[in-house]
Design a protein around this motif. Structure first.
Motif, mmCIF file in Angstrom:
data_model
loop_
_atom_site.group_PDB
_atom_site.id
_atom_site.type_symbol
_atom_site.label_atom_id
_atom_site.label_comp_id
_atom_site.label_asym_id
_atom_site.label_seq_id
_atom_site.Cartn_x
_atom_site.Cartn_y
_atom_site.Cartn_z
ATOM 1 N N THR A 1 57.490 35.158 58.827
ATOM 2 C CA THR A 1 57.487 34.474 57.766
ATOM 3 C C THR A 1 56.467 33.292 57.959
ATOM 4 N N GLN B 1 49.377 34.488 49.450
ATOM 5 C CA GLN B 1 50.664 35.368 49.371
ATOM 6 C C GLN B 1 50.602 35.874 50.942
ATOM 7 N N ALA B 2 51.955 36.296 51.420
ATOM 8 C CA ALA B 2 51.744 36.856 52.845
ATOM 9 C C ALA B 2 52.055 38.048 52.540
ATOM 10 N N ARG B 3 51.149 38.910 53.532
ATOM 11 C CA ARG B 3 51.506 40.415 53.565
ATOM 12 C C ARG B 3 51.464 40.718 55.073
ATOM 13 N N GLU B 4 52.801 41.090 55.334
ATOM 14 C CA GLU B 4 53.075 41.325 56.692
ATOM 15 C C GLU B 4 52.565 40.370 57.725
ATOM 16 N N GLU C 1 55.762 36.548 49.143
ATOM 17 C CA GLU C 1 55.093 37.697 49.237
ATOM 18 C C GLU C 1 54.558 38.493 47.905
ATOM 19 N N CYS D 1 53.136 30.942 61.482
ATOM 20 C CA CYS D 1 53.774 32.186 61.277
ATOM 21 C C CYS D 1 54.981 32.241 62.332
#
Length: 394
Positions: free
Chosen positions: A75, A93-96, A87, A114
């Motif tokens: 996260t 945006q969070a991508r993996e 995401e 993170c």
């Protein structure tokens, strides 16, 4: 109503104190056992797509149980926010294991955390991002250093493009020197077609300066340019075998009190297989590993030798198990020496704003809302129950 407000405030204060106590006592479930500040400070230009990579696996001395990788969850958070970065498709945006900015804006500057966790363990890493305006004055702040020996042929490599290219991507780069577009073919410079490399023939001191590589990138129908700036410095032939410290780069490294920090001293040792170079760290004027003051809190790592296109490197890490106040007033010096020369590079550690632990606020806030909700429901439910009783009795 005044009594209700007083009760809510009292409960909130009690829950906050209790949550803080529980985080301290029950850190296996509520507080990350490992917390680092990443040594690299990302500096990017405004208006360009940018990707932060979570470097958690660089600190892979995790005590995760075997088979637990199936339940790992990562996260992202910004600064002291308790709200995870979503995401969903948006500008940020969070991508993996990556955090995307398409594009980066000036107010994106700050610290990003993170957090990787499973049911029994978690680790968090704080990363610093600085977004600068797109002008020549800021280019040196975002430049990658590169050393080249005079009277030799050298090549520049446009770095950190992997997130913006695929196997089918045609690497059609443009190269600039001091903002002037370089021709693809001439006696001095040569594009290596289909790659991220630029060859410089017969390097001289006049070739020093800032080089920019530019890659077109399209996202959701909008075209952007991904640029990387490389600062080329030349080394005279007579210093061909001298050690050159590539990192740290004279910039202050931000760290949070109580966190862990790893600073690598990376030294360029030339093209020969045996340079005889030794690298070590000093804290002010004393050897780190022999200083009883640190007693294992600050340690010097072992030699790590690597070979790249432009030559050989040695890396020795300085590891802080816990950053303390005294570290901010200490000069940590990376020293590289061989039979041909010596270089000393002082490094300073500066204070960074502590990353906010979202769960310390989320737990008391959630419980407080639950209690208030129950009290409100009870308040409105009671008159209705009395009314039903009177009707039934009649």
């Amino acid at each position: 109503m005044r009594t209700l407000c007083f009760l809510f405030a009292a409960v909130s204060i009690y829950l906050q104190d209790t949550a803080a106590f529980r985080v301290h006592r029950l850190n296996k479930t509520e507080k990350c056992q490992e917390s680092f500040v990443h040594f690299k400070n990302y500096c990017v230009q405004q208006g360009e797509p940018t990707v932060l990579k979570c470097p958690i696996f660089r600190y892979q001395h995790l005590k995760l149980n075997k088979g637990s990788n199936l339940s790992l969850h990562l996260t992202w958070y910004k600064n002291d926010s308790k709200i995870p970065i979503p995401e969903v498709e948006s500008r940020m945006q969070a991508r993996e294991d990556s955090l995307w900015f398409v594009p980066a804006a000036m107010d994106d500057s700050g610290h990003y955390v993170c957090v990787l966790r499973n049911s029994s363990f978690c680790i968090e890493v704080t990363i610093s991002l600085t977004v600068v305006k797109s002008n020549n004055a800021a280019l040196r702040d975002i430049a990658y250093p590169h050393n080249a020996f005079t009277l030799t042929n050298d090549q520049l490599v446009c770095p950190d493009l992997s997130d913006f290219v695929t196997k089918d991507t045609d690497l059609d780069l443009r190269w600039y020197k001091e903002s002037v577009l370089l021709p693809k073919l001439n006696n001095k410079f040569k594009y290596v077609v289909g790659t991220n490399k630029l060859i410089i023939n017969d390097v001289t001191a006049a070739d020093e300066g800032l080089y920019t590589c530019e890659l077109p990138f399209t996202h959701r129908g909008t075209r952007y340019n991904i640029t990387r700036v490389i600062q080329l410095q030349t080394v005279d032939q007579e210093k061909r075998n001298h050690p050159v410290i590539v990192y740290p780069d004279h910039k202050t490294i931000a760290a949070v009190l109580g966190s862990k920090l790893i600073i690598p001293c990376k030294v360029f040792t030339g093209l020969g297989k045996k340079s005889g170079t030794v690298v070590w760290w000093l804290a002010n004027n004393s050897f780190v590993n022999r200083n009883p003051k640190y007693d294992g809190r600050v340690t010097e790592g072992t030699f790590l030798k690597t070979t790249k296109n432009d030559g050989n490197y040695i890396e020795v890490q300085l590891t802080f198990e816990e950053i303390r106040e005294e570290d901010f007033s200490t000069s940590f010096n990376c020293i590289a020496k061989n039979d041909y020369g010596l270089q000393v590079l002082p490094t300073r550690i500066g204070k960074a704003a502590p990353a906010f632990s979202w769960y310390m606020a989320a737990v008391p806030a959630a419980l407080a809302c639950l209690i208030v909700g129950v009290m409100v429901m009870y308040k409105f439910r009671k008159p209705r129950t009395q009314k039903d009783y009177i009707l039934a009795k009649s």
